[in-house]
Write a protein that holds these residues in place. Structure first.
Motif, PDB file in Angstrom:
ATOM      1  N   ASP A 121      -6.908  47.488  47.305  1.00  0.00           N
ATOM      2  CA  ASP A 121      -7.103  46.189  46.656  1.00  0.00           C
ATOM      3  C   ASP A 121      -6.074  45.155  47.090  1.00  0.00           C
ATOM      4  O   ASP A 121      -5.959  44.092  46.474  1.00  0.00           O
ATOM      5  N   GLY A 122      -5.351  45.445  48.169  1.00  0.00           N
ATOM      6  CA  GLY A 122      -4.330  44.535  48.666  1.00  0.00           C
ATOM      7  C   GLY A 122      -2.948  44.851  48.154  1.00  0.00           C
ATOM      8  O   GLY A 122      -1.946  44.395  48.719  1.00  0.00           O
ATOM      9  N   GLN A 123      -2.871  45.658  47.089  1.00  0.00           N
ATOM     10  CA  GLN A 123      -1.589  46.046  46.516  1.00  0.00           C
ATOM     11  C   GLN A 123      -1.428  47.553  46.417  1.00  0.00           C
ATOM     12  O   GLN A 123      -0.345  48.084  46.638  1.00  0.00           O
ATOM     13  N   SER A 124      -2.518  48.222  46.065  1.00  0.00           N
ATOM     14  CA  SER A 124      -2.473  49.662  45.851  1.00  0.00           C
ATOM     15  C   SER A 124      -3.718  50.325  46.408  1.00  0.00           C
ATOM     16  O   SER A 124      -4.774  49.702  46.536  1.00  0.00           O
ATOM     17  N   ALA A 125      -3.554  51.615  46.713  1.00  0.00           N
ATOM     18  CA  ALA A 125      -4.692  52.452  47.073  1.00  0.00           C
ATOM     19  C   ALA A 125      -5.206  53.141  45.824  1.00  0.00           C
ATOM     20  O   ALA A 125      -4.430  53.557  44.960  1.00  0.00           O
ATOM     21  N   LEU A 126      -6.530  53.235  45.716  1.00  0.00           N
ATOM     22  CA  LEU A 126      -7.166  53.970  44.629  1.00  0.00           C
ATOM     23  C   LEU A 126      -7.896  55.155  45.225  1.00  0.00           C
ATOM     24  O   LEU A 126      -8.645  55.005  46.195  1.00  0.00           O
ATOM     25  N   PHE A 127      -7.687  56.340  44.645  1.00  0.00           N
ATOM     26  CA  PHE A 127      -8.441  57.528  45.002  1.00  0.00           C
ATOM     27  C   PHE A 127      -9.127  57.996  43.726  1.00  0.00           C
ATOM     28  O   PHE A 127      -8.468  58.391  42.761  1.00  0.00           O
TER      29      PHE A 127
END
Length: 429
Positions: free
Chosen positions: A206-212
């Motif tokens: 999201d431009g700041q963090s990765a989501l799994f």
């Protein structure tokens, strides 16, 4: 939740000389420039003088869009652009065909890593394919390269590829570790251990963090929620409002918010529509008027969350709708693909090719495992479908990689019959 790829929208392809394989027929030529030598008589209407020949650059495959812009074999010229299927060059020597590999668009290139061969040998090797030059380079290995695994997930942050999770060599244990690959330095760096073990999770940046999100545990059960990684620290998503451990929902990501619809909890079909926004760590619940289903194709087209196909427990479906505000608008059945479902990391790919238009490729057309080799595009602005022809090899590409780079969809390897193939094909729209 079902498994999928991430989103990469920044440039940053790899370079180097290791394992380079150049493909024939790049989509550009060196024909004489417009007007060279002259055309007699002068070209009429919309035609252009290329060398000494008058051509229509909107439809001439040898001069597509401009003089000398030659479409590769298999592609035609439409409205000044090369469209249709073309072949992928053979991979570097020693880079075997594989299934259940991790893959992601990395700028305009395709990153491929891990997977297994026909006898179950699990790989810790990778390669990068460039559609623009139809060529490959190998991904270097070092002390921080992830251990061999299948069903790992790759994500592009705009500067590094994160490879996370998957299942170990014995195919018994889901993993919660991984590493980041830098295509500039050609080096891996180890990640801190994640919170949950996830095989074949979805991944988003999201431009700041990765989501799994989602994926399966070592027992094969669906895993709830999302793990968040800001490139330093792992946290887990808020439990409040989390819809739970859902297998095979339709999913999409708009750059900020993650959408999911339907799926299975245990053996029960769901009709729920949930959202998760990482920046506020909040879950939402949307209109459930779309029928319950699992294994549907889900996509974000720039304005809408679209859900099409899937299964209702008995048969594959051939209907769908898109969400506008809180209202689901039906997608026309005229011209739609044959009924099919998207099987997790097996077959069935969906992606937005431009604002308002999605493409659906492949998928399973019967519950006995029969796979489709064609697809269609859908334009929400005119509520219309347009067929995508069968890919040239007609191979299954089961558990292969399918990646939209922003200009081409690349389909490579996976099983055709009993063994992974090294065949690849790509389509431009």
């Amino acid at each position: 939740m079902g498994a999928g790829g991430g989103i990469g929208d920044a440039a940053g392809g790899a370079s180097g000389t290791v394992g380079v394989v150049a493909g024939a027929g790049a989509e550009a030529g060196a024909a004489p420039e417009a007007g060279a030598g002259g055309c007699s008589p002068s070209c009429a209407g919309q035609q252009t003088c290329c060398g000494e020949v008058c051509v229509d650059t909107s439809s001439d495959a040898q001069n597509c869009g401009s003089c000398g812009q030659q479409c590769v074999a298999g592609r035609s010229c439409s409205s000044g652009a090369c469209v249709g299927w073309a072949t992928v060059a053979d991979p570097p020597a020693g880079f075997a065909g594989r299934n259940k590999a991790a893959s992601i668009a990395m700028g305009g290139d395709v990153f491929i890593w891990g997977g297994a061969d026909a006898i179950g040998t699990v790989f810790d090797t990778g390669a990068i394919y460039s559609p623009s030059s139809n060529s490959w380079i190998t991904v270097l290995q070092d002390a921080h390269t992830p251990t061999p695994r299948i069903l790992a997930t790759a994500l592009w942050t705009g500067s590094v590829v994160i490879v996370f999770g998957g299942t170990d060599v014995a195919s018994t244990t889901s993993l919660n570790d991984g590493a980041a690959y830098d295509p500039v330095t050609k080096a891996w760096s180890q990640l801190p251990a994640g919170i949950n073990r996830r095989s074949a999770p979805l991944a988003f940046w999201d431009g700041q963090s990765a989501l799994f999100c989602g994926g399966t545990s070592s027992s094969g059960a669906a895993v709830a929620g999302c793990d968040r990684f800001d490139l330093t620290t792992w946290t887990t998503s808020n439990a409040k409002g989390d819809p739970g451990a859902i297998a095979a929902p339709a999913t999409a990501f708009d750059g900020v918010t993650f959408y999911l619809q339907g799926g299975l909890i245990g053996n029960a079909l769901q009709d729920g529509v949930a959202t998760y926004t990482n920046r506020t760590d909040t879950w939402g619940d949307l209109n459930r008027s779309l029928s319950a289903r699992s294994n549907a194709f889900g996509a974000w087209d720039g304005s809408h969350f679209l859900v099409w196909g899937g299964r209702d427990g008995e048969m594959p479906r051939s209907d769908g709708a898109y969400l506008v505000g809180s209202t689901w608008t039906p997608m026309t059945a005229i011209g739609a693909p044959s009924a099919r479902l998207a099987t997790v990391r097996d077959s069935g790919w969906v992606f937005a090719i431009r604002p308002g238009v999605i493409a659906i490729v492949g998928g399973q057309t019967a519950l006995n495992g029969t796979l489709a080799h064609d697809g269609a595009t859908y334009d929400a602005s005119v509520n219309a479908w347009e067929a995508i022809p069968t890919w040239p090899s007609n191979e299954d590409h089961r558990n292969g990689i399918g990646v939209w780079t922003g200009s081409e969809f690349v389909l490579w390897s996976g099983r055709s019959g009993g063994a992974p193939t090294t065949t690849g094909e790509r389509i431009a729209f």
